[in-house]
Design a protein around this motif. Structure first.
Motif, short mmCIF file in Angstrom:
data_model
loop_
_atom_site.label_atom_id
_atom_site.label_comp_id
_atom_site.label_asym_id
_atom_site.label_seq_id
_atom_site.Cartn_x
_atom_site.Cartn_y
_atom_site.Cartn_z
N GLU A 77 0.84 -1.21 0.00
CA GLU A 77 0.00 0.00 0.00
C GLU A 77 0.87 1.25 0.00
OE1 GLU A 77 -1.03 0.53 4.71
OE2 GLU A 77 -2.25 -0.91 3.58
N LEU A 78 0.35 2.30 -0.63
CA LEU A 78 1.06 3.57 -0.69
C LEU A 78 1.13 4.17 0.70
CD1 LEU A 78 2.36 5.79 -2.46
CD2 LEU A 78 0.07 6.78 -2.69
N ALA A 79 2.31 4.67 1.06
CA ALA A 79 2.52 5.23 2.40
C ALA A 79 2.82 6.72 2.38
CB ALA A 79 3.67 4.49 3.09
N GLY A 80 3.50 7.21 1.32
CA GLY A 80 3.86 8.62 1.30
C GLY A 80 4.62 9.00 0.04
N GLU A 81 5.03 10.27 0.00
CA GLU A 81 5.72 10.81 -1.17
C GLU A 81 6.94 11.60 -0.72
OE1 GLU A 81 2.93 12.67 -4.22
OE2 GLU A 81 1.76 12.77 -2.37
N LEU A 82 8.00 11.51 -1.53
CA LEU A 82 9.24 12.22 -1.23
C LEU A 82 9.72 12.98 -2.48
CD1 LEU A 82 11.09 9.34 0.63
CD2 LEU A 82 9.90 11.29 1.66
N TYR A 83 10.16 14.21 -2.26
CA TYR A 83 10.70 15.06 -3.32
C TYR A 83 12.13 15.41 -2.93
CZ TYR A 83 5.73 16.00 -4.40
OH TYR A 83 4.40 15.90 -4.71
N PHE A 84 13.07 15.11 -3.82
CA PHE A 84 14.48 15.39 -3.54
C PHE A 84 15.07 16.29 -4.62
CE2 PHE A 84 13.72 11.20 -1.65
CZ PHE A 84 14.17 11.41 -0.36
N GLN A 85 15.66 17.39 -4.20
CA GLN A 85 16.39 18.27 -5.11
C GLN A 85 17.83 18.30 -4.61
OE1 GLN A 85 15.37 20.15 -8.03
NE2 GLN A 85 17.60 20.05 -8.08
N PHE A 86 18.77 18.05 -5.51
CA PHE A 86 20.19 18.13 -5.18
C PHE A 86 20.75 19.42 -5.75
CE2 PHE A 86 19.12 13.75 -4.68
CZ PHE A 86 19.95 13.26 -3.68
N VAL A 87 21.69 20.03 -5.06
CA VAL A 87 22.23 21.31 -5.50
C VAL A 87 22.97 21.21 -6.83
CG1 VAL A 87 22.34 22.34 -3.19
CG2 VAL A 87 24.33 21.13 -4.08
N ASP A 88 23.39 19.99 -7.21
CA ASP A 88 24.06 19.83 -8.51
C ASP A 88 23.07 19.80 -9.67
OD1 ASP A 88 22.89 17.29 -8.41
OD2 ASP A 88 24.79 16.21 -8.37
N GLY A 89 21.76 19.91 -9.36
CA GLY A 89 20.73 19.95 -10.39
C GLY A 89 19.93 18.66 -10.51
N TYR A 90 20.44 17.55 -9.98
CA TYR A 90 19.70 16.29 -10.05
C TYR A 90 18.47 16.37 -9.16
CZ TYR A 90 18.50 11.37 -9.83
OH TYR A 90 17.82 10.18 -9.89
N SER A 91 17.38 15.73 -9.57
CA SER A 91 16.16 15.71 -8.76
C SER A 91 15.45 14.38 -8.96
CB SER A 91 15.24 16.87 -9.15
OG SER A 91 14.95 16.84 -10.54
N ILE A 92 14.75 13.96 -7.91
CA ILE A 92 14.04 12.69 -7.97
C ILE A 92 12.80 12.75 -7.09
CG2 ILE A 92 15.49 11.67 -6.15
CD1 ILE A 92 15.33 9.00 -7.75
N TYR A 93 11.71 12.19 -7.60
CA TYR A 93 10.45 12.09 -6.87
C TYR A 93 10.22 10.61 -6.60
CZ TYR A 93 5.41 11.65 -6.22
OH TYR A 93 4.16 11.33 -5.73
N ALA A 94 9.84 10.27 -5.37
CA ALA A 94 9.63 8.86 -5.01
C ALA A 94 8.31 8.68 -4.28
CB ALA A 94 10.77 8.36 -4.14
N LYS A 95 7.62 7.61 -4.64
CA LYS A 95 6.47 7.16 -3.87
C LYS A 95 6.98 6.05 -2.96
CE LYS A 95 2.66 8.59 -6.71
NZ LYS A 95 1.27 8.31 -7.08
N VAL A 96 6.59 6.12 -1.70
CA VAL A 96 7.02 5.14 -0.70
C VAL A 96 5.86 4.20 -0.42
CG1 VAL A 96 7.90 4.82 1.64
CG2 VAL A 96 8.56 6.84 0.32
N PHE A 97 6.15 2.91 -0.45
CA PHE A 97 5.16 1.88 -0.19
C PHE A 97 5.55 1.07 1.03
CE2 PHE A 97 4.79 2.87 -4.63
CZ PHE A 97 3.41 2.82 -4.89
N LYS A 98 4.52 0.50 1.65
CA LYS A 98 4.70 -0.39 2.79
C LYS A 98 4.04 -1.71 2.43
CE LYS A 98 2.42 0.50 6.74
NZ LYS A 98 2.13 1.04 8.09
#
Length: 164
Positions: A77-98
């Motif tokens: 089941e879906l548990a949450g969402e994470l947004y990551f921005q790195f200062v070098d310009g890389y970025s990633i969005y993640a859905k967290v499941f349990k």
């Protein structure tokens, strides 16, 4: 142009990658991994990875656990969402499941070494710095959204919202 940690325009933010994390929790323990390669190599984390074209987030989460630990998660089941921005310009969005269970035997692979950990002994000092702010909510079944800015391994900024 360098990223200013507290000035990220999250409203118009578009990640370079989309990914998942999946944590199996059973009998008072959580199944973590020692990441052996890729982003976060050497850290303790949950199994996960990038979403393939045409794949749903849940399909990705289940596939990544199969690839990294040779098990099939159940009760996902879906548990949450994470947004990551790195200062070098890389970025990633993640859905967290349990997941409440699994089929198979957790097995070490070239990507990950499985490690069952009691819920009261999670090694946050060996994990990404953001985990301590949202992982307890996930364990408690409380939905969360976390936004983070990192410079390499160092967290520079955070905004975590937990429901319930």
């Amino acid at each position: 142009m360098p990223i200013v940690p507290d000035k990220v325009d999250w409203t118009n933010w578009v990640p370079k990658d989309k990914a998942t994390l999946l944590f199996v929790i059973e009998h008072g323990q959580i199944l973590l991994i020692e990441k052996k390669r890729g982003l976060g190599a050497g850290k303790i984390n949950g199994p996960g990875g990038r979403v393939d074209p045409g794949e749903s987030y849940e399909q990705c989460a289940i596939r990544e656990v199969q690839e990294e630990l040779c098990i099939t998660a159940t009760g996902v089941e879906l548990a949450g969402e994470l947004y990551f921005q790195f200062v070098d310009g890389y970025s990633i969005y993640a859905k967290v499941f349990k997941a409440s269970g699994f089929q198979g035997t957790p097995t070490e692979t070239p990507e990950a070494k499985p490690c069952w950990t009691p819920l009261e002994a999670i090694p946050y000092d060996k994990m990404w710095q953001d985990d301590v702010y949202w992982l307890p909510a996930m364990i408690q079944g409380r939905p969360f959204v976390g936004k983070f800015v990192f410079d390499g391994d160092e967290m520079l900024w955070r905004d975590v919202r937990i429901e319930g």
